[in-house]
Design a protein around this motif. Structure first.
Motif, mmCIF file in Angstrom:
data_model
loop_
_atom_site.group_PDB
_atom_site.id
_atom_site.type_symbol
_atom_site.label_atom_id
_atom_site.label_comp_id
_atom_site.label_asym_id
_atom_site.label_seq_id
_atom_site.Cartn_x
_atom_site.Cartn_y
_atom_site.Cartn_z
ATOM 1 N N ARG A 45 0.820 -1.215 0.000
ATOM 2 C CA ARG A 45 0.000 0.000 0.000
ATOM 3 C C ARG A 45 0.856 1.270 0.000
ATOM 4 N NH1 ARG A 45 -5.385 1.055 1.119
ATOM 5 N NH2 ARG A 45 -5.833 3.175 1.856
ATOM 6 N N TYR A 46 1.930 1.254 0.767
ATOM 7 C CA TYR A 46 2.777 2.447 0.889
ATOM 8 C C TYR A 46 4.193 2.144 0.402
ATOM 9 C CZ TYR A 46 -1.013 4.275 3.744
ATOM 10 O OH TYR A 46 -2.231 4.696 4.180
ATOM 11 N N PRO A 47 4.905 3.152 -0.138
ATOM 12 C CA PRO A 47 6.244 2.940 -0.724
ATOM 13 C C PRO A 47 7.320 2.757 0.346
ATOM 14 C CG PRO A 47 5.700 5.264 -0.808
ATOM 15 C CD PRO A 47 4.471 4.565 -0.268
ATOM 16 N N ASN A 48 7.284 1.613 1.004
ATOM 17 C CA ASN A 48 8.221 1.324 2.094
ATOM 18 C C ASN A 48 9.114 0.150 1.731
ATOM 19 O OD1 ASN A 48 6.755 3.256 3.503
ATOM 20 N ND2 ASN A 48 5.495 1.732 4.546
ATOM 21 N N VAL A 49 10.249 0.051 2.435
ATOM 22 C CA VAL A 49 11.145 -1.089 2.302
ATOM 23 C C VAL A 49 11.910 -1.244 3.614
ATOM 24 C CG1 VAL A 49 13.010 0.317 1.291
ATOM 25 C CG2 VAL A 49 12.979 -2.159 0.922
ATOM 26 N N LEU A 50 12.201 -2.492 3.987
ATOM 27 C CA LEU A 50 12.983 -2.774 5.191
ATOM 28 C C LEU A 50 14.394 -3.225 4.800
ATOM 29 C CD1 LEU A 50 10.398 -4.804 7.329
ATOM 30 C CD2 LEU A 50 10.879 -2.337 7.413
ATOM 31 N N SER A 51 15.253 -3.283 5.786
ATOM 32 C CA SER A 51 16.612 -3.780 5.551
ATOM 33 C C SER A 51 16.620 -5.298 5.545
ATOM 34 C CB SER A 51 17.568 -3.269 6.629
ATOM 35 O OG SER A 51 17.325 -3.945 7.854
ATOM 36 N N LYS A 52 17.667 -5.857 4.975
ATOM 37 C CA LYS A 52 17.861 -7.299 4.995
ATOM 38 C C LYS A 52 18.231 -7.760 6.404
ATOM 39 C CE LYS A 52 18.386 -10.981 2.211
ATOM 40 N NZ LYS A 52 17.379 -11.440 1.229
ATOM 41 N N GLN A 53 18.927 -6.878 7.136
ATOM 42 C CA GLN A 53 19.433 -7.228 8.457
ATOM 43 C C GLN A 53 18.403 -6.901 9.541
ATOM 44 O OE1 GLN A 53 21.039 -5.228 6.246
ATOM 45 N NE2 GLN A 53 22.427 -6.791 5.464
ATOM 46 N N SER A 54 18.390 -7.729 10.588
ATOM 47 C CA SER A 54 17.532 -7.465 11.746
ATOM 48 C C SER A 54 18.383 -7.511 13.001
ATOM 49 C CB SER A 54 16.425 -8.517 11.838
ATOM 50 O OG SER A 54 16.977 -9.806 12.067
ATOM 51 N N PHE A 105 11.044 -3.170 23.454
ATOM 52 C CA PHE A 105 11.316 -3.998 22.280
ATOM 53 C C PHE A 105 11.260 -5.474 22.679
ATOM 54 C CE2 PHE A 105 14.171 -0.223 21.303
ATOM 55 C CZ PHE A 105 13.188 0.409 20.549
ATOM 56 N N THR A 106 10.439 -6.243 21.988
ATOM 57 C CA THR A 106 10.311 -7.678 22.279
ATOM 58 C C THR A 106 10.483 -8.527 21.031
ATOM 59 O OG1 THR A 106 7.907 -7.513 21.983
ATOM 60 C CG2 THR A 106 8.765 -7.251 24.227
ATOM 61 N N GLU A 107 10.665 -7.875 19.871
ATOM 62 C CA GLU A 107 10.822 -8.602 18.614
ATOM 63 C C GLU A 107 12.074 -8.113 17.891
ATOM 64 O OE1 GLU A 107 7.438 -8.325 16.079
ATOM 65 O OE2 GLU A 107 5.993 -8.301 17.732
ATOM 66 N N LYS A 108 12.345 -8.757 16.759
ATOM 67 C CA LYS A 108 13.423 -8.279 15.905
ATOM 68 C C LYS A 108 13.079 -6.886 15.378
ATOM 69 C CE LYS A 108 14.928 -12.796 14.156
ATOM 70 N NZ LYS A 108 15.064 -13.637 12.935
ATOM 71 N N LEU A 109 14.082 -6.022 15.283
ATOM 72 C CA LEU A 109 13.901 -4.688 14.715
ATOM 73 C C LEU A 109 14.608 -4.617 13.370
ATOM 74 C CD1 LEU A 109 14.468 -2.330 17.790
ATOM 75 C CD2 LEU A 109 12.298 -3.094 16.813
ATOM 76 N N TYR A 110 13.933 -3.965 12.395
ATOM 77 C CA TYR A 110 14.501 -3.782 11.064
ATOM 78 C C TYR A 110 14.612 -2.285 10.759
ATOM 79 C CZ TYR A 110 13.516 -8.724 10.008
ATOM 80 O OH TYR A 110 13.491 -10.087 10.015
ATOM 81 N N PRO A 111 15.751 -1.801 10.250
ATOM 82 C CA PRO A 111 15.800 -0.434 9.726
ATOM 83 C C PRO A 111 14.718 -0.256 8.658
ATOM 84 C CG PRO A 111 18.021 -1.238 10.016
ATOM 85 C CD PRO A 111 17.100 -2.415 10.296
ATOM 86 N N TYR A 112 14.034 0.900 8.699
ATOM 87 C CA TYR A 112 12.837 1.141 7.883
ATOM 88 C C TYR A 112 13.073 2.389 7.025
ATOM 89 C CZ TYR A 112 8.210 3.283 7.125
ATOM 90 O OH TYR A 112 7.124 3.905 6.583
ATOM 91 N N PHE A 113 12.697 2.316 5.736
ATOM 92 C CA PHE A 113 12.950 3.409 4.797
ATOM 93 C C PHE A 113 11.717 3.650 3.937
ATOM 94 C CE2 PHE A 113 16.593 0.737 5.536
ATOM 95 C CZ PHE A 113 17.625 1.614 5.853
#
Length: 548
Positions: free
Chosen positions: A407-416, A517-525
């Protein structure tokens, strides 16, 4: 090790990986030399391509070519070493203290080349020739020269020690094996020798590996010292700059303070001068009147006195000075005000320094981040190295997997990241619209997304070319002195902290604190929509250049 190992200049031709003279030497972009095969094998076992000596990381594998000049020098070095080793072996030398002398030589004892275990005699090159030519002597066992050959004879049976008793772990002769050790396990000395030699070879390899590790550790320590010196020089330069600015600020505040005092004094002096000038003018007028009155009072002319009396009797036009005074100005509080102003200046400087220090500490946790194409919205265009992303007008046909934003122009990093601290920087130059931050693994990637911590997003955005906001649930306006060209994002997982920095200004933009924080975090762009080309510039994940 080659014959070159005996030469003093050998170290400069050693590969620091295999610790032997270079074979097909190549040079890395950072200027260090290795065997071509050694550096290739080293890089084949790594995801990245670090230099084994200075630890500089090359994100693209360098194309290594043989250094022809160094290769020629090494070849010449090998030839010279071989010639020297060959010539030295053919020279006849007198035995020196500690060396084994020839047992046959009379007069000057020459250095022995071999010892015979059958004859129990050591021979120089000349006296050794019969053992090399005579058929009967050729069968004798020769070895490198040793002293005390009698120690190699069984003292009990006067026979050579030819066997090794594995049961008693001792050396025996043939008669010992039949008489004293007949139930024991024996092997020929040569067989035991070969086994022990193999063990020694393994030990030597282990020692060489230990030497290599320690040499690399020395280089690592020296490199750390160099980095420390660079950091110390930077810190000293920064300290000199800061204290020079403080000194200038103190001097400026002092000058402003003195100017304020002196200005008040000048105003007082000017007022006094004006009053005195006016009073002196009146005194001059009064003296003139006094002179006229005195002159008229001595006149004998009755008519003249009576005619001028009315004008002289009237009071001259003067000012009433009863309430007039020059009051010294009050200087009370001037020093306090100056100090307060200086404290404000110092406080701003300290705030700037603390922000810069925090950024420097955050940059120590820099990580290598790349974009994950499996999460990218179909309109997003990712660079080949997965370090850049921008919005395109054409929507690509891609698999609608669960990880992808649709829906929105987002992408996450490969690394968590699920523990510790991490930091990355993103270039936002020439953009009018972007969003950056981190997101938890379980975020909604398909429906209507409200960016806030409650929904798993800790982010800030830039809109319309001038609006900066922290997305906390209720939008918080961010007042920035300048437009950041590069934004740094720092996360402390255990501390529950997400901070955003203007890298060039070394200034804190905003911090989310007390996060859970209780889960994996991903850089968000999110590079934002293209908007007909006005927002076409990409977001670029930038290598971290530690703040000076």
């Amino acid at each position: 090790m080659s014959a070159a190992s005996c030469l003093k200049s050998e170290d400069q031709f050693l590969c620091s990986i295999c610790l032997d003279v270079f074979t097909d030497p190549v040079s890395t972009p950072c200027g260090h030399n290795f065997c071509k095969n050694c550096i290739n094998e080293h890089w084949n076992s790594n995801d990245q391509y670090p230099c084994p000596l200075c630890k500089k990381v090359f994100y693209t594998r360098p194309d290594m070519k043989v250094n022809t000049l160094l290769n020629e020098v090494v070849s010449q070095f090998r030839q010279e070493a071989q010639q020297k080793a060959s010539s030295s072996s053919s020279e006849q030398q007198a035995a020196k203290p500690g060396e084994v002398p020839c047992d046959v030589c009379t007069g000057t004892k020459l250095k022995a080349l071999k010892s015979c275990l059958v004859c129990l005699t050591s021979y120089c090159e000349t006296h050794l020739k019969p053992h090399l030519t005579a058929l009967g002597l050729k069968r004798h066992q020769l070895m490198d020269p040793v002293g005390n050959l009698e120690d190699r004879i069984c003292m009990k049976h006067d026979k050579p020690l030819e066997l090794f008793c594995k049961t008693d772990q001792t050396y025996v002769c043939v008669l010992c094996s039949v008489l004293d050790h007949k139930t024991h396990e024996f092997v020929p000395l040569k067989e035991e020798y070969e086994g022990k030699k193999a063990e020694l070879g393994k030990t030597e390899a282990e020692i060489q590996e230990m030497i290599q590790k320690r040499r690399l550790k020395i280089l690592e320590i020296k490199h750390s010292v160099d980095l420390s010196k660079e950091a110390a020089d930077r810190e000293k330069a920064e300290g000199v700059q800061v204290f020079a600015a403080l000194k200038e600020s103190v001097e400026r505040s002092l000058n402003e303070f003195i100017d304020t005092i002196e200005e008040k004094q000048r105003t007082t002096e000017k007022q006094a001068e004006d009053f005195i000038k006016e009073l002196e003018q009146e005194i001059s007028e009064l003296k003139k009147r006094s002179s006229e009155v005195e002159k008229l009072s001595h006149s004998e002319d009755h008519l003249h006195l009576l005619q001028n009396f009315p004008s002289l009797k009237a009071a001259p036009p003067t000012k009433d000075w009863t309430e007039v005074s020059v009051r010294p100005p009050s200087y009370e509080g001037t020093v306090v005000k100056a100090v307060v102003q200086f404290e404000e200046t110092l406080s701003k400087q300290m705030k700037k320094m603390r922000s810069k220090d925090k950024l420097k500490r955050a940059q120590q946790y820099a990580v290598n981040v790349t974009l994950d194409p499996d999460t990218a919205h179909p309109n997003l265009i990712l660079s080949k190295n997965k370090k850049q992303v921008n919005h395109g007008d054409v929507k690509k046909k891609l698999p609608d997997n669960t990880e992808r934003f649709t829906r929105y122009p987002n992408v996450l990093s490969k690394q968590s990241f699920s523990s510790g601290r991490f930091y990355f920087e993103v270039q936002v130059k020439e953009k009018t619209d972007w969003t950056l931050g981190v997101a938890r693994e379980s975020i909604d990637r398909k429906g209507e997304i409200r960016l806030c911590p409650q929904n798993g997003y800790w982010s800030i955005w830039f809109r319309n070319g001038y609006e900066y906001k922290a997305l906390t649930g209720c939008l918080i306006n961010l007042s920035l002195k300048s437009h950041p060209q590069k934004v740094g994002v720092f996360v402390d997982y255990e501390e529950g902290l997400v901070s955003f920095y203007d890298v060039d200004a070394a200034a804190l933009i905003y911090s989310f604190t007390s996060c859970s924080f209780t889960e994996k975090l991903y850089p968000y762009f999110s590079p934002g929509v293209n908007y007909g080309g006005t927002n076409s510039a990409p977001l670029i994940i930038h290598p971290v250049n530690h703040t000076a």
